[in-house]
Motif scaffolding. Structure first.
Motif, mmCIF file in Angstrom:
data_model
loop_
_atom_site.group_PDB
_atom_site.id
_atom_site.type_symbol
_atom_site.label_atom_id
_atom_site.label_comp_id
_atom_site.label_asym_id
_atom_site.label_seq_id
_atom_site.Cartn_x
_atom_site.Cartn_y
_atom_site.Cartn_z
ATOM 1 N N UNK A 41 0.863 -1.183 0.000
ATOM 2 C CA UNK A 41 0.000 0.000 0.000
ATOM 3 C C UNK A 41 0.901 1.235 0.000
ATOM 4 N N UNK A 42 1.205 1.738 -1.175
ATOM 5 C CA UNK A 42 2.165 2.832 -1.295
ATOM 6 C C UNK A 42 1.679 4.121 -0.633
ATOM 7 N N UNK A 43 0.398 4.337 -0.630
ATOM 8 C CA UNK A 43 -0.128 5.539 0.020
ATOM 9 C C UNK A 43 0.095 5.494 1.524
ATOM 10 N N UNK A 44 -0.121 4.315 2.110
ATOM 11 C CA UNK A 44 0.109 4.178 3.545
ATOM 12 C C UNK A 44 1.583 4.348 3.876
ATOM 13 N N UNK A 45 2.457 3.793 3.044
ATOM 14 C CA UNK A 45 3.897 3.946 3.262
ATOM 15 C C UNK A 45 4.284 5.423 3.206
ATOM 16 N N UNK A 46 3.728 6.153 2.238
ATOM 17 C CA UNK A 46 4.023 7.582 2.129
ATOM 18 C C UNK A 46 3.497 8.341 3.338
ATOM 19 N N UNK A 47 2.309 7.956 3.808
ATOM 20 C CA UNK A 47 1.743 8.631 4.971
ATOM 21 C C UNK A 47 2.581 8.389 6.215
ATOM 22 N N UNK A 48 3.087 7.178 6.358
ATOM 23 C CA UNK A 48 3.876 6.838 7.537
ATOM 24 C C UNK A 48 5.258 7.476 7.490
ATOM 25 N N UNK A 49 5.927 7.392 6.341
ATOM 26 C CA UNK A 49 7.335 7.790 6.268
ATOM 27 C C UNK A 49 7.541 9.224 5.803
ATOM 28 N N UNK A 50 6.868 9.618 4.736
ATOM 29 C CA UNK A 50 7.202 10.878 4.076
ATOM 30 C C UNK A 50 6.458 12.068 4.665
ATOM 31 N N UNK A 51 5.150 11.911 4.902
ATOM 32 C CA UNK A 51 4.329 13.050 5.311
ATOM 33 C C UNK A 51 4.828 13.709 6.605
ATOM 34 N N UNK A 52 5.138 12.960 7.675
ATOM 35 C CA UNK A 52 5.627 13.629 8.888
ATOM 36 C C UNK A 52 6.874 14.473 8.656
#
Length: 272
Positions: A41-52
């Motif tokens: 789930x690339x969106x979840x990975x981005x939310x966890x790692x990149x967004x913060x």
């Protein structure tokens, strides 16, 4: 069951399953499956790692020209410490509650619970998988904050990293617990303003806790985010771990364990 020449004891399959213990292979297989699903789930990975990290970087530029007294910590320091504690709690609560609800609705949870894997063991696998994701999030956020954005704390960055992971585990426990009372993914998200928002309002981010009315201070004293923020503030202000910081970390760990245990007790195979 009796046969000629002797007898054979036959146990009911459900009884056998109830007495079985989790094998390391089953636990690792479940943890690995959850991690593979999360990575897909690339969106979840981005939310966890990149967004913060992106939001912390945005805050750095917001506070870049903010005035502060000579010798006093920059406003970014205080804001960044708060975000390093808040982001893991919010993000992991959302990801966990939605993921568990998706498992239940799709029938995956029902199939898993027909195996010898016990409920508490299943939630331990979820806690482990999402704790690994939280550790990756905390590592990236701390590296960006300390090495690239100039965050400075009197205490060790390792303690900030540790508190961030503990907050993430707390978010996992609260997410798993709340998902047990939701029937859809949308309902799981709706628990956020009920469970997370009061903690953010009363933990001292907006108004110091000692300035709150007495009845709100009592409520604040039973919310885990209050202790997480206080522990981060102690690390930011003192070079050595203080009694208050150690106590607060222990309290947040206790809340996280309690949330996981309650989640195991309320876990249902599927949403009715």
């Amino acid at each position: 069951m009796s046969l000629t020449g002797g007898s054979v004891s036959v146990r009911h399959p459900a009884q056998h399953r109830g007495r079985s213990r989790l094998s390391p292979q089953a636990y690792l297989a479940t943890t690995g499956r959850i991690l593979r699903q999360l990575l897909a789930d690339h969106r979840s990975v981005a939310m966890i790692l990149v967004v913060p990290s992106l939001i912390i970087t945005l805050m750095y530029f917001m506070f870049q020209n903010a005035p502060h007294r000579p010798g006093a910590p920059s406003p970014f320091n205080n804001a960044c410490l708060i975000m390093l504690g808040v982001f893991p709690l919010i993000v992991m609560f959302l990801i966990t509650s939605i993921t568990m609800q998706r498992e239940r609705v799709s029938g995956t949870l029902e199939r898993i619970l027909t195996t010898p894997l016990r409920r508490l063991d299943l939630l331990a696998a979820y806690g482990t998988a999402f704790s690994i994701a939280a550790a990756a999030q905390a590592t990236l956020a701390c590296v960006v904050s300390y090495w690239f954005l100039g965050l400075y704390t009197e205490g060790s960055p390792v303690l900030v990293f540790l508190i961030a992971i503990i907050n993430a585990v707390l978010g996992v426990g609260l997410g798993l617990l709340c998902s047990a009372f939701a029937r859809t993914e949308f309902q799981a998200v709706q628990f956020m303003p009920v469970v997370i928002a009061p903690q953010l309002l009363l933990c001292g981010i907006i108004v110091p806790r000692d300035l709150l009315p007495d009845w709100l201070q009592w409520i604040s004293n039973v919310l885990p985010a209050s202790y997480a923020l206080e522990a981060l503030q102690e690390v930011g202000a003192y070079p050595e771990p203080t009694f208050v910081a150690v106590r607060d970390i222990a309290v947040v760990v206790g809340f996280a364990v309690l949330a996981l245990c309650l989640a195991a007790a309320t876990l249902r195979r599927r949403t009715p």
